[in-house]
Motif scaffolding. Structure first.
Motif, PDB file in Angstrom:
ATOM      1  N   ALA A  37       0.836  -1.065  -0.007  1.00 56.88           N
ATOM      2  CA  ALA A  37      -0.099  -0.034   0.177  1.00 56.88           C
ATOM      3  C   ALA A  37       0.755   1.175   0.020  1.00 56.88           C
ATOM      4  CB  ALA A  37      -0.934  -0.179   1.147  1.00 56.88           C
ATOM      5  N   LEU A  86     -12.336   0.006   4.451  1.00 51.18           N
ATOM      6  CA  LEU A  86     -11.127   0.439   3.580  1.00 51.18           C
ATOM      7  C   LEU A  86     -10.283   1.471   4.330  1.00 51.18           C
ATOM      8  CD1 LEU A  86     -12.629   0.971   0.073  1.00 51.18           C
ATOM      9  CD2 LEU A  86     -10.393  -0.491   0.529  1.00 51.18           C
ATOM     10  N   GLU A  87     -11.016   2.245   4.914  1.00 53.44           N
ATOM     11  CA  GLU A  87     -10.198   3.381   6.166  1.00 53.44           C
ATOM     12  C   GLU A  87      -9.323   2.798   7.075  1.00 53.44           C
ATOM     13  OE1 GLU A  87      -9.534   7.295   7.390  1.00 53.44           O
ATOM     14  OE2 GLU A  87     -10.324   6.549   5.584  1.00 53.44           O
ATOM     15  N   VAL A 121      -5.512  -2.069   6.239  1.00 54.90           N
ATOM     16  CA  VAL A 121      -4.643  -1.980   5.055  1.00 54.90           C
ATOM     17  C   VAL A 121      -4.651  -3.040   4.072  1.00 54.90           C
ATOM     18  CG1 VAL A 121      -2.540  -3.132   6.788  1.00 54.90           C
ATOM     19  CG2 VAL A 121      -2.188  -1.495   4.735  1.00 54.90           C
ATOM     20  N   ARG A 144      -7.238  -2.441   1.700  1.00 46.17           N
ATOM     21  CA  ARG A 144      -6.513  -1.134   0.648  1.00 46.17           C
ATOM     22  C   ARG A 144      -5.651  -1.941  -0.279  1.00 46.17           C
ATOM     23  NH1 ARG A 144      -6.386   1.761   5.438  1.00 46.17           N
ATOM     24  NH2 ARG A 144      -4.132   1.786   5.504  1.00 46.17           N
ATOM     25  N   GLU A 182      -5.380  -1.923  -4.457  1.00 47.75           N
ATOM     26  CA  GLU A 182      -4.241  -1.533  -5.249  1.00 47.75           C
ATOM     27  C   GLU A 182      -3.545  -2.475  -5.907  1.00 47.75           C
ATOM     28  OE1 GLU A 182      -2.623   1.565  -5.236  1.00 47.75           O
ATOM     29  OE2 GLU A 182      -4.733   2.350  -4.427  1.00 47.75           O
ATOM     30  N   GLU A 232     -13.358   4.564  -4.029  1.00 44.86           N
ATOM     31  CA  GLU A 232     -12.009   3.688  -3.535  1.00 44.86           C
ATOM     32  C   GLU A 232     -10.787   4.201  -3.927  1.00 44.86           C
ATOM     33  OE1 GLU A 232      -9.441   0.934  -4.830  1.00 44.86           O
ATOM     34  OE2 GLU A 232     -11.098   0.642  -5.783  1.00 44.86           O
ATOM     35  N   ALA A 260      -7.603   6.790  -1.878  1.00 46.12           N
ATOM     36  CA  ALA A 260      -6.280   6.639  -1.585  1.00 46.12           C
ATOM     37  C   ALA A 260      -5.502   8.078  -1.452  1.00 46.12           C
ATOM     38  CB  ALA A 260      -5.710   6.049  -2.790  1.00 46.12           C
ATOM     39  N   ARG A 284      -8.892  11.062   1.805  1.00 46.94           N
ATOM     40  CA  ARG A 284      -9.568  10.301   2.605  1.00 46.94           C
ATOM     41  C   ARG A 284     -11.350  10.724   2.714  1.00 46.94           C
ATOM     42  NH1 ARG A 284      -6.307   9.952   8.241  1.00 46.94           N
ATOM     43  NH2 ARG A 284      -8.404   8.790   8.827  1.00 46.94           N
ATOM     44  N   ARG A 319     -13.856   8.477   0.916  1.00 40.94           N
ATOM     45  CA  ARG A 319     -14.260   7.416   1.488  1.00 40.94           C
ATOM     46  C   ARG A 319     -15.046   7.671   2.797  1.00 40.94           C
ATOM     47  NH1 ARG A 319      -8.913   4.866   0.978  1.00 40.94           N
ATOM     48  NH2 ARG A 319      -8.428   5.525   3.071  1.00 40.94           N
TER      49      ARG A 319
END
Length: 212
Positions: free
Chosen positions: A23, A97-98, A101, A104, A108, A164, A168, A171, A174
């Motif tokens: 990430a 997602l927040e 990791v 996320r 990615e 989404e 990245a 924030r 999201r």
């Protein structure tokens, strides 16, 4: 049994460390030494569990795919209406997602990075679930008369995948507030008048993300 538990903990630590490094640095720039250091294990321990960086990426993607399946499972939401299930799932996905990791990194890894043909496609998995829920809504008469499940799916998938990706870097994309704005705009066009009255654009309590 103790050895097995220790091995399982080490493997999980490596998966989470790999997610953090992927990430942060991206798949191409990530190194196995930085992953092993992050996990607090030796390079030998890493290679005992994973033969390559690709194998680690697959493990991260597999775990992220399992998270998406859990978040999107209608049976977990407790909401009878398919459109409310959809709203709830988007809040759960963005919230997870927040905080997670692994999720996320899983997304990615499917963006601009080499992905093995047998790796899970998280965005495709999400799209299929959205399509299924909207078809349920169409069958139950929950959609507006001139709205098809296919057309609604395009709007919902494009927006949520966009949130989404944009999230990245910023924030707020999201955030619950952004999702509420989106659903407040879309639901009056998407839902039948009778269905709309019962929908909660901010999500029901079932939409609260699980923290890891």
């Amino acid at each position: 049994m103790v050895k097995q538990e220790r091995a399982a903990r080490t493997r999980q630590a490596l998966v989470r460390a790999a997610a953090e490094v992927f990430a942060r640095d991206g798949f191409v720039m990530a190194s196995l030494s930085s992953i092993s250091k992050k996990a607090g294990v030796s390079n030998g321990a890493l290679h005992f569990h994973f033969e390559s960086k690709q194998a680690l990426a697959r493990a991260v993607a597999d775990e992220a795919a399992a998270i998406v399946r859990t978040l999107a499972a209608p049976a977990r939401s407790g909401a009878a209406d398919p459109l409310q299930r959809l709203v709830d799932a988007t809040h759960a996905l963005m919230g997870r997602l927040e905080h997670d990791v692994v999720l996320r990194a899983g997304f990615e890894l499917g963006t601009g990075s080499p992905r093995r043909s047998d790796s899970p496609d998280l965005r495709g998995q999400w799209q299929m679930w959205v399509e299924g829920v909207l078809k349920d809504a169409e069958r139950e008469g929950a959609l507006a008369a001139d709205v098809s499940a296919a057309d609604a799916c395009v709007a919902v998938v494009a927006a949520t995948v966009g949130f989404e990706q944009l999230g990245a870097q910023d924030r707020t994309w999201r955030s619950p507030a952004t999702l509420v704005q989106f659903w407040d705009l879309l639901l009056p066009r998407l839902a039948s008048a009778q269905t709309l009255r019962a929908l909660v654009s901010g999500g029901t309590p079932a939409a609260a993300p699980e923290r890891t």
